[in-house]
Design a protein around this motif. Structure first.
Motif, PDB file in Angstrom:
ATOM      1  N   THR A  76       0.885  -1.235  -0.342  1.00 46.68           N
ATOM      2  CA  THR A  76       0.007  -0.067  -0.084  1.00 46.68           C
ATOM      3  C   THR A  76       0.765   1.195  -0.104  1.00 46.68           C
ATOM      4  N   ASN A  77       0.690   2.261  -0.688  1.00 41.72           N
ATOM      5  CA  ASN A  77       1.272   3.470  -1.026  1.00 41.72           C
ATOM      6  C   ASN A  77       0.294   4.596  -0.886  1.00 41.72           C
ATOM      7  N   ALA A  78       0.617   5.817  -0.501  1.00 40.17           N
ATOM      8  CA  ALA A  78      -0.493   6.953  -0.099  1.00 40.17           C
ATOM      9  C   ALA A  78       0.396   8.309  -0.428  1.00 40.17           C
ATOM     10  N   ALA A 124      -0.598  -1.983  10.011  1.00 41.21           N
ATOM     11  CA  ALA A 124      -1.694  -1.977  11.105  1.00 41.21           C
ATOM     12  C   ALA A 124      -2.204  -0.557  11.485  1.00 41.21           C
ATOM     13  N   LYS A 125      -1.334   0.199  11.548  1.00 37.76           N
ATOM     14  CA  LYS A 125      -1.485   1.606  11.956  1.00 37.76           C
ATOM     15  C   LYS A 125      -1.829   2.843  10.781  1.00 37.76           C
ATOM     16  N   PHE A 126      -2.170   2.317   9.607  1.00 36.49           N
ATOM     17  CA  PHE A 126      -2.132   3.069   8.591  1.00 36.49           C
ATOM     18  C   PHE A 126      -3.329   3.984   8.631  1.00 36.49           C
ATOM     19  N   ASP A 127      -4.577   3.561   9.010  1.00 33.36           N
ATOM     20  CA  ASP A 127      -5.688   4.260   8.994  1.00 33.36           C
ATOM     21  C   ASP A 127      -5.774   5.148  10.415  1.00 33.36           C
ATOM     22  N   SER A 128      -4.740   4.988  11.387  1.00 34.18           N
ATOM     23  CA  SER A 128      -4.670   5.727  12.567  1.00 34.18           C
ATOM     24  C   SER A 128      -3.888   7.103  12.007  1.00 34.18           C
ATOM     25  N   PHE A 129      -2.899   7.003  11.074  1.00 37.07           N
ATOM     26  CA  PHE A 129      -2.099   7.766  10.713  1.00 37.07           C
ATOM     27  C   PHE A 129      -2.787   8.867   9.571  1.00 37.07           C
ATOM     28  N   LYS A 142      -5.543  13.544  -1.623  1.00 35.87           N
ATOM     29  CA  LYS A 142      -5.446  12.366  -0.991  1.00 35.87           C
ATOM     30  C   LYS A 142      -5.574  11.093  -2.073  1.00 35.87           C
ATOM     31  N   ASN A 143      -4.441  10.329  -2.279  1.00 33.00           N
ATOM     32  CA  ASN A 143      -4.409   9.198  -3.221  1.00 33.00           C
ATOM     33  C   ASN A 143      -3.827   8.116  -2.496  1.00 33.00           C
ATOM     34  N   VAL A 144      -4.721   7.128  -2.496  1.00 38.73           N
ATOM     35  CA  VAL A 144      -4.224   5.707  -1.609  1.00 38.73           C
ATOM     36  C   VAL A 144      -4.280   4.597  -2.768  1.00 38.73           C
ATOM     37  N   PHE A 145      -3.244   3.791  -2.949  1.00 37.62           N
ATOM     38  CA  PHE A 145      -3.377   2.840  -4.313  1.00 37.62           C
ATOM     39  C   PHE A 145      -2.674   1.471  -3.404  1.00 37.62           C
ATOM     40  N   SER A 146      -3.121   0.364  -3.798  1.00 39.71           N
ATOM     41  CA  SER A 146      -2.617  -0.946  -3.235  1.00 39.71           C
ATOM     42  C   SER A 146      -2.362  -1.917  -4.466  1.00 39.71           C
ATOM     43  N   ARG A 209       9.406  -5.974   3.646  1.00 41.44           N
ATOM     44  CA  ARG A 209       9.327  -4.531   4.243  1.00 41.44           C
ATOM     45  C   ARG A 209       8.399  -3.732   3.760  1.00 41.44           C
ATOM     46  N   GLN A 210       7.953  -3.621   2.316  1.00 43.04           N
ATOM     47  CA  GLN A 210       6.756  -3.097   1.778  1.00 43.04           C
ATOM     48  C   GLN A 210       5.386  -3.452   2.139  1.00 43.04           C
ATOM     49  N   VAL A 211       5.212  -4.719   2.536  1.00 35.98           N
ATOM     50  CA  VAL A 211       4.108  -5.010   2.948  1.00 35.98           C
ATOM     51  C   VAL A 211       3.816  -4.870   4.403  1.00 35.98           C
ATOM     52  N   ASP A 212       4.860  -4.878   5.118  1.00 34.21           N
ATOM     53  CA  ASP A 212       4.670  -4.603   6.749  1.00 34.21           C
ATOM     54  C   ASP A 212       4.634  -2.967   6.829  1.00 34.21           C
ATOM     55  N   TYR A 213       5.204  -2.338   6.200  1.00 33.39           N
ATOM     56  CA  TYR A 213       5.382  -1.004   6.204  1.00 33.39           C
ATOM     57  C   TYR A 213       4.737  -0.022   4.963  1.00 33.39           C
ATOM     58  N   VAL A 214       3.700   0.730   5.228  1.00 39.32           N
ATOM     59  CA  VAL A 214       2.993   1.553   4.019  1.00 39.32           C
ATOM     60  C   VAL A 214       3.753   2.856   4.030  1.00 39.32           C
ATOM     61  N   SER A 215       4.127   3.085   2.819  1.00 32.14           N
ATOM     62  CA  SER A 215       4.774   4.246   2.443  1.00 32.14           C
ATOM     63  C   SER A 215       3.920   5.451   2.333  1.00 32.14           C
TER      64      SER A 215
END
Length: 292
Positions: A76-78, A124-129, A142-146, A209-215
């Motif tokens: 996921t990237n945003a 897991a904290k992406f929505d909170s951020f 805002k643009n979110v793409f997976s 790394r890319q799956v566990d941490y959203v950019s």
């Protein structure tokens, strides 16, 4: 009489012996039947046990495959574009929130009018951020793409396991090599397999790394504050003050002009004198030729 008695005794003994033999054969046949039955029962139970184990293994494999497929790998990237009045304060706030959520700042570019920062946030904290940015700042876009890489990830994992198995087999073959030529050939194949395995392992770690941490890339522009230009009428003492201030400014400007002119003349008096002499000489020559 004696002969008859002996004949009767002989017949009786033979009858008794035949009866005993019949009983023994019957008991032997029953025992054999029971043994055969027990053997057949044990064989059938063993077969059933083997079949049950095979079925259990097959079910376990299917379950593992299902779990592997259900555990999807999503990258996921945003991109978020916001406006802020104090970019330095905004940068510090983003860093603090990222650390609070277990993330980190991957890169940052800061200037007077623009801030560009890339943040890595646990998935897991992406929505909170995202909620934090929407509530704390003026979000303009805002643009979110997976990207679902599950199939590629599973294929990479299978190829990696196969290469590891090949490496073990090659190591066993290497132990049995007798000549230098055989050793070199086996080592060349071993290096090839290890190189491919290392490439797949590096790809797997990068994906993890890319799956566990959203950019999340945040671009923040400084909000331009335009002052109000309201025209007002000056009257009374303010009007007199404005006139006197204007007169003083004009007088100062004239004095500065004269001062600068004198400085220019005296600092270039030789050049100016030569120019005047040359002009007079040229003017006389012109008049003399014009009379002729």
């Amino acid at each position: 009489m004696k002969k008859r008695n002996l004949l009767c005794i002989t017949l009786a003994l033979s009858f008794v012996l035949s009866a005993c033999a019949a009983k023994k054969s019957e008991s032997y046949s029953k025992a054999a039947i029971e043994n055969n039955a027990s053997q057949e029962t044990s064989i059938s139970s063993a077969g059933m046990a083997d079949n049950g184990a095979q079925v259990a293994d097959a079910e376990e494999k299917l379950e593992n495959q299902a779990n592997a497929i259900s555990d999807k790998k999503i990258i996921t990237n945003a991109n978020i574009y916001i406006e802020g009045e104090d970019l330095l304060k905004l940068s510090n706030s983003i860093q603090q929130k990222a650390a609070e959520l277990g993330g980190y700042i991957e890169s940052e570019e800061f200037s007077e009018y623009r801030l560009t920062t890339r943040v890595r946030i646990p998935a897991a904290k992406f929505d909170s951020f995202i909620t934090y940015t929407e509530k704390g700042f003026t979000v303009k876009s805002k643009n979110v793409f997976s990207e679902n890489i599950t199939n590629a990830y599973v294929d990479n994992e299978a190829r990696l396991n196969n290469l590891k198995a090949q490496e073990k087999q090659i190591l066993e073959i290497l132990k049995k090599a007798n000549t230098v030529e055989e050793v070199l050939k086996v080592q060349a194949e071993l290096y090839k397999v290890r190189g491919e395995a290392e490439a797949l392992e590096a790809r797997k770690k990068s994906w993890d790394r890319q799956v566990d941490y959203v950019s999340v890339t945040i671009i923040a522009d400084k909000k331009q504050i335009i002052p109000d230009n309201k025209k007002t009428i000056i009257s009374g003492n303010e009007f007199v003050k404005a006139i006197s201030k204007g007169f003083i400014n004009t007088a100062i400007s004239l004095i500065l002009f004269v001062q600068n002119l004198l400085i220019f003349i005296f600092s270039n008096i030789l050049v100016i004198g030569l120019l005047i002499i040359a002009a007079l000489f040229g003017y006389r020559k012109y008049k003399k030729y014009s009379k002729k």
